[in-house]
Design an enzyme around this catalytic site. Structure first.
Site, PDB file in Angstrom:
ATOM      1  CB  SER A  30     -27.601 -46.667 -39.525  1.00 35.08           C
ATOM      2  OG  SER A  30     -27.886 -45.615 -38.604  1.00 35.08           O
ATOM      3  CB  SER A  62     -21.777 -43.691 -31.259  1.00 37.13           C
ATOM      4  OG  SER A  62     -22.689 -43.752 -30.182  1.00 37.13           O
ATOM      5  CB  ALA A  66     -15.723 -41.236 -34.056  1.00 30.87           C
ATOM      6  CD  GLU A 134      -6.947 -40.433 -30.697  1.00 30.63           C
ATOM      7  OE1 GLU A 134      -7.447 -41.496 -30.261  1.00 30.63           O
ATOM      8  OE2 GLU A 134      -7.591 -39.630 -31.384  1.00 30.63           O
ATOM      9  CG  HIS A 259     -12.827 -39.258 -23.576  1.00 34.92           C
ATOM     10  ND1 HIS A 259     -12.045 -38.153 -23.327  1.00 34.92           N
ATOM     11  CD2 HIS A 259     -12.433 -39.745 -24.777  1.00 34.92           C
ATOM     12  CE1 HIS A 259     -11.216 -37.979 -24.345  1.00 34.92           C
ATOM     13  NE2 HIS A 259     -11.427 -38.933 -25.235  1.00 34.92           N
ATOM     14  NE  ARG A 308      -9.708 -42.502 -25.153  1.00 34.21           N
ATOM     15  CZ  ARG A 308     -10.498 -42.634 -26.204  1.00 34.21           C
ATOM     16  NH1 ARG A 308     -11.525 -43.462 -26.137  1.00 34.21           N
ATOM     17  NH2 ARG A 308     -10.272 -41.950 -27.309  1.00 34.21           N
ATOM     18  CG  HIS A 375     -15.734 -42.023 -24.712  1.00 34.02           C
ATOM     19  ND1 HIS A 375     -16.339 -41.117 -25.554  1.00 34.02           N
ATOM     20  CD2 HIS A 375     -14.686 -42.563 -25.416  1.00 34.02           C
ATOM     21  CE1 HIS A 375     -15.702 -41.097 -26.716  1.00 34.02           C
ATOM     22  NE2 HIS A 375     -14.710 -41.972 -26.664  1.00 34.02           N
ATOM     23  NE  ARG A 410     -13.276 -47.248 -27.310  1.00 36.07           N
ATOM     24  CZ  ARG A 410     -12.940 -46.063 -27.805  1.00 36.07           C
ATOM     25  NH1 ARG A 410     -12.015 -45.984 -28.761  1.00 36.07           N
ATOM     26  NH2 ARG A 410     -13.498 -44.960 -27.356  1.00 36.07           N
TER      27      ARG A 410
END
Length: 565
Positions: A30, A62, A66, A134, A259, A308, A375, A410
């Site tokens: 969900s 999750s 965010a 970022e 992360h 990252r 992460h 990612r």
């Protein structure tokens, strides 16, 4: 190249279904992926009966955690081509080019659709979307909401939209146990249903069966494999485990992103840890060691905003060199010049400010202790460009899937966008390719469970041997230890045992793939093979389960970043 094979349960031990119902499509999860899929499928064909299943309540996944935002080429100086370039570089040569192109070209329209649905993103003084930057991005392209509460705002808007669609039925507190197929797994058998354990009251309580024509997995990742993670407690890899047992291929499980800036809470901390969003560095914060040195300078052209994997490795190296369990994030200068520096934090990062203060650190005046923690899983259920898995009738989207957009690492804030874009793509095709109703075949495969009590030991082994730093010796030790857990049979049949069995299954597959890939690439860092090796390892590692044993095989593919190490 093929790995040794590791034995895991073929099915989860569970009571026979005590109730049953029907739905054309069952969506498991969900978050942004699951709810977007449900809403878009509903919009495409309102005659279909949809059932959304979530293990906790609708907003417990999750997505709500965010912080940073959602990445898309929304600014006047940006373009999908620029976003594509940054994504491919971060992915370290193992992205799928077509998947990345779909993500970046369809992303802006998908975000605007979120806005039309009711999502309220932050605006600048001119009333335009406020965009920030970022790690790994060369443009300001991160749209955010509530300062650092983007996921929560998106989740709110999606839940409100689902509530406006009463035809979409929601079942909360329901764990998906196993798929029901119309034949033996691995023979081309298609989805015929799914078994659920519902922790409710009335007719749907305990284990039951939902007969259906398709299942869409949007169930999130496997963060609870590790002792410290930014993932919520529900992230136990249930969707990946269910798919593997049904004959689906899992891809690139070794690429787990750690992360770099997770708040360090002490050596005994365990479970979900506070994330210090990359957006804090995007606003000008920087990393320092215990001597005050800005150690990211000279490591990468983007310094503290490097991808990252680069930052996580640099922090870990400095921690090992100095013998310290963490480094520091210096954000004390943010907002300097405001009437009160805290006003900047209250406006831009209210959630992080409150969380840090709860743990005894005031980032307005103090350094924040940070260390890498699990992460995001870049690998998952292998899918095509429309979310189809290798099992007919089974689709996957979001973190549970390996669509090919993330590759080995990612790019920041591409995760929400992936769930959004590929759920829309599933909805484009699924109504037109639904199979006829089929009766589930008798499943004679052996059932099994792993004792829930081994979870802490499993997490400790995975954190030590399959975390940021990996080696053949450590991964071999991890595999031997994890295989011994499989023999620790569980007499109690409950959610703890089901979740732990999924975690053990995925840990074996992950550690096996990590041992097989003898190179360092993206978020996969082998101390004994410190260089990237395109000649041997450009490509993917695919894992399947046959007769209760896993097999991981290398599938070569040309590098997709131009071979830039």
């Amino acid at each position: 190249m093929t790995s040794p094979r590791w034995r895991v349960p073929q099915r989860l031990t569970a009571p026979e279904p005590g109730w049953s119902t029907r739905a054309d499509v069952v969506v498991i999860g969900s978050g942004i992926a699951g709810l977007t899929a449900a809403l878009r499928i509903h919009a495409a064909d309102r005659a279909l009966k949809l059932l959304v299943v979530t293990k906790d309540v609708l907003n417990a996944g999750s997505t709500q955690w965010a912080q940073g935002g959602i990445a898309a080429a929304l600014g006047p100086e940006d373009s999908p081509a620029d976003h594509e370039r940054d994504t491919l570089v971060a992915g370290a040569g193992v992205c799928d080019l077509d998947a990345v192109h779909a993500l970046v070209t369809e992303g802006p329209a998908a975000v605007h659709e979120l806005i039309a649905l009711g999502t309220v993103f932050d605006k600048d003084p001119d009333g335009e979307l406020s965009l920030t930057r970022e790690g790994g991005h060369h443009r300001d392209r991160i749209a955010h909401a509530g300062g650092d509460a983007t996921g929560a705002e998106i989740q709110r808007a999606l839940i409100a939209a689902v509530e406006r669609a009463p035809e979409i039925e929601v079942v909360e507190h329901a764990l998906a146990v196993d798929l029901l197929l119309d034949g033996p797994p691995g023979t081309g058998a298609a989805v015929a249903g799914v078994t659920l354990h519902v922790m409710g009251e009335g007719q749907r309580d305990g284990v039951g069966a939902v007969l259906c024509r398709a299942v869409v997995l949007g169930s999130g990742g496997l963060g609870q494999v590790f002792s410290q993670t930014t993932n919520p407690a529900v992230s136990t890899g249930d969707g990946m485990g269910l798919a593997l047992r049904a004959g689906a291929t899992l891809r690139d499980l070794e690429f787990v992103q750690f992360h770099p800036t997770v708040m360090y809470l002490g050596p005994d901390s365990h479970g979900q840890q506070p994330l210090i969003s990359e957006a804090v560095r995007g606003e000008g914060a920087f990393l320092v060691d215990f001597e005050g040195n800005r150690f990211m300078q000279g490591v990468h052209e983007l310094a503290d905003l490097a991808p990252r994997d680069v930052v996580a490795k640099a922090i870990t190296r400095r921690m090992h060199e100095a013998g310290h369990p963490h480094m520091w994030l210096d954000a004390r200068h943010l907002g300097r010049g405001d009437r009160a520096e805290s006003s900047f934090w209250e406006r831009r990062f209210p959630t992080i400010l409150a969380t840090a203060r709860e743990h005894g650190v005031d980032p307005v005046t103090e350094l924040i202790p940070v260390a890498p923690a699990c992460h995001y899983a870049s690998g998952g259920v292998a899918t095509d460009l429309f979310g189809r898995s290798t099992v007919p009738g089974l689709y996957a989207t979001g973190e549970v899937a390996c669509s090919g957009v993330h590759g080995a690492n990612r790019l920041a804030s591409n995760s929400l966008l992936e769930g959004l874009v590929f759920s829309r793509r599933i909805a484009e095709v699924l109504p037109g390719e639904l199979r006829p109703w089929a009766e589930p075949a008798q499943d004679s495969r052996k059932t099994g469970l792993v004792a829930g009590g081994v979870r802490r030991r499993l997490q400790a082994v995975m954190t030590e041997e399959a975390g940021v730093l990996r080696s053949a010796e450590g991964l071999t030790h991890a595999l031997d230890a994890i295989q011994s857990f499989v023999g620790d049979a569980e007499s109690a049949v409950d959610q703890d045992a089901w979740e732990t069995t999924n975690l053990v299954t995925l840990s074996l597959a992950l550690a096996d793939a990590a041992r097989l890939r003898e190179e360092t690439r993206g978020s996969h860092w082998r101390e004994d093979h410190p260089d990237r090796d395109d000649a041997r390892w450009a490509g993917h590692l695919d894992t399947v389960l046959v007769d209760g044993v896993t097999a991981t095989t290398f599938r070569p593919a040309p590098p997709t970043d131009g071979g830039v190490a």
